[in-house]
Design an enzyme around this catalytic site. Sequence first.
Site, mmCIF file in Angstrom:
data_model
loop_
_atom_site.group_PDB
_atom_site.id
_atom_site.type_symbol
_atom_site.label_atom_id
_atom_site.label_comp_id
_atom_site.label_asym_id
_atom_site.label_seq_id
_atom_site.Cartn_x
_atom_site.Cartn_y
_atom_site.Cartn_z
ATOM 1 N N HIS A 10 8.713 -37.944 -0.788
ATOM 2 C CA HIS A 10 8.119 -38.354 -2.027
ATOM 3 C C HIS A 10 9.133 -38.839 -2.750
ATOM 4 C CE1 HIS A 10 8.981 -34.203 -2.964
ATOM 5 N NE2 HIS A 10 8.565 -34.540 -4.201
ATOM 6 N N HIS B 105 10.146 -38.198 -5.969
ATOM 7 C CA HIS B 105 10.473 -37.553 -6.956
ATOM 8 C C HIS B 105 12.315 -37.483 -6.993
ATOM 9 C CE1 HIS B 105 6.907 -35.081 -8.096
ATOM 10 N NE2 HIS B 105 6.839 -36.214 -9.052
ATOM 11 N N ASP C 71 14.489 -35.355 -7.373
ATOM 12 C CA ASP C 71 15.165 -34.353 -6.582
ATOM 13 C C ASP C 71 14.909 -34.318 -5.073
ATOM 14 O OD1 ASP C 71 12.621 -33.460 -7.257
ATOM 15 O OD2 ASP C 71 12.800 -31.744 -6.509
ATOM 16 N N HIS C 72 14.385 -35.335 -4.701
ATOM 17 C CA HIS C 72 14.271 -35.381 -3.042
ATOM 18 C C HIS C 72 14.853 -36.933 -2.797
ATOM 19 C CE1 HIS C 72 11.460 -32.014 -2.637
ATOM 20 N NE2 HIS C 72 11.423 -32.417 -3.876
ATOM 21 N N HIS D 142 0.693 -32.928 -4.752
ATOM 22 C CA HIS D 142 1.696 -33.051 -5.469
ATOM 23 C C HIS D 142 2.023 -34.609 -6.289
ATOM 24 C CE1 HIS D 142 5.857 -31.783 -7.027
ATOM 25 N NE2 HIS D 142 6.320 -32.707 -6.374
ATOM 26 N N ASP E 152 7.138 -30.812 -0.993
ATOM 27 C CA ASP E 152 6.515 -30.175 -2.044
ATOM 28 C C ASP E 152 4.873 -30.144 -1.700
ATOM 29 O OD1 ASP E 152 9.148 -29.968 -2.760
ATOM 30 O OD2 ASP E 152 8.724 -31.270 -4.396
ATOM 31 N N HIS F 22 11.934 -26.512 -1.523
ATOM 32 C CA HIS F 22 12.602 -25.830 -2.676
ATOM 33 C C HIS F 22 12.610 -24.230 -2.509
ATOM 34 C CE1 HIS F 22 12.271 -28.671 -5.880
ATOM 35 N NE2 HIS F 22 11.518 -29.284 -5.165
HETATM 36 FE FE FE Z 1 10.872 -31.102 -5.614
HETATM 37 ZN ZN ZN Z 2 8.633 -33.060 -6.112
#
Ligand code: FE
Ligand code: ZN
Length: 253
Positions: free
Chosen positions: A54, A56, A58-59, A112, A131, A169
């Site tokens: 996805h 985001h 942080d990915h 998400h 996520d 995570h």
């Molecule tokens: Fe994340």
């Molecule tokens: Zn995420």
Amino acid sequence: MPFDLITVPCLSDNYAFLLHGDGKTAVVDVPEAAPIVAALELREWSADEIWITHHHSDHIGGVEELRAKYGSLVRGATADAARLPPLDQSHGDEETFDFAGATVRVMDVPGHTVGHIAFYVADAGAVFTADSLMALGCGRLFEGTADQMWASLSKLAALPPETLVCSGHEYTAANAAFAKTIEPESTALAWRSADINSARAQGQPTVPSTLQLELDTNPFLRAGLQSVKTRLDMDGESDARVFAEIRRRKDSF
Ligand code: FE
Ligand code: ZN
């Protein structure tokens, strides 16, 4: 076909995964490049492919650095192509592709985010959920609805119970504290919570878990159980409504 599966801690609490078989390596999500490059170099592997779950940051934060270094083929969701790094191959729900002689099934798992996908590799006994379904939890509903996330979790719950759930995570200890408020009498949850604490005390990741363990202890997968509905005073409510209530409680926990 034997596969190696490596969990790579990134940033403060993210995980990337390396799936290696037949001389090829796929990297699932790239929160940052450096720890992934180190994990690859240690094994003399190359990032042949990058699979994005996805959009985001942080990915995906390290995707371009990894692609530039290894010339990786980058895969992600067709639905989210506009907000992902440029994709070499894009995939819709239930599309499959071949990796290292195995079939990879792309599963649309919105909730998400609306374009979140999971990658299921039956031959590796693993699903990469990031996520969506998480260890003892699920992702927050930033874009999708509770009904969408419940449908996504229900699809994942139907995979073989021995499947390794590779989520994005290290939130598991906090998730355990919340799970105990939903099922305070669960011995399976008490045992898992003790395992989580000892793993974390030794600096070990709590992912991947197994789908069976999630089915037994993850409150977000257990919204359909009569015992959970009764506990929440929601007898007769739909599974999705009960899921929504558990998600609402977690948001303010
Ligand atoms: Fe994340
Ligand atoms: Zn995420």
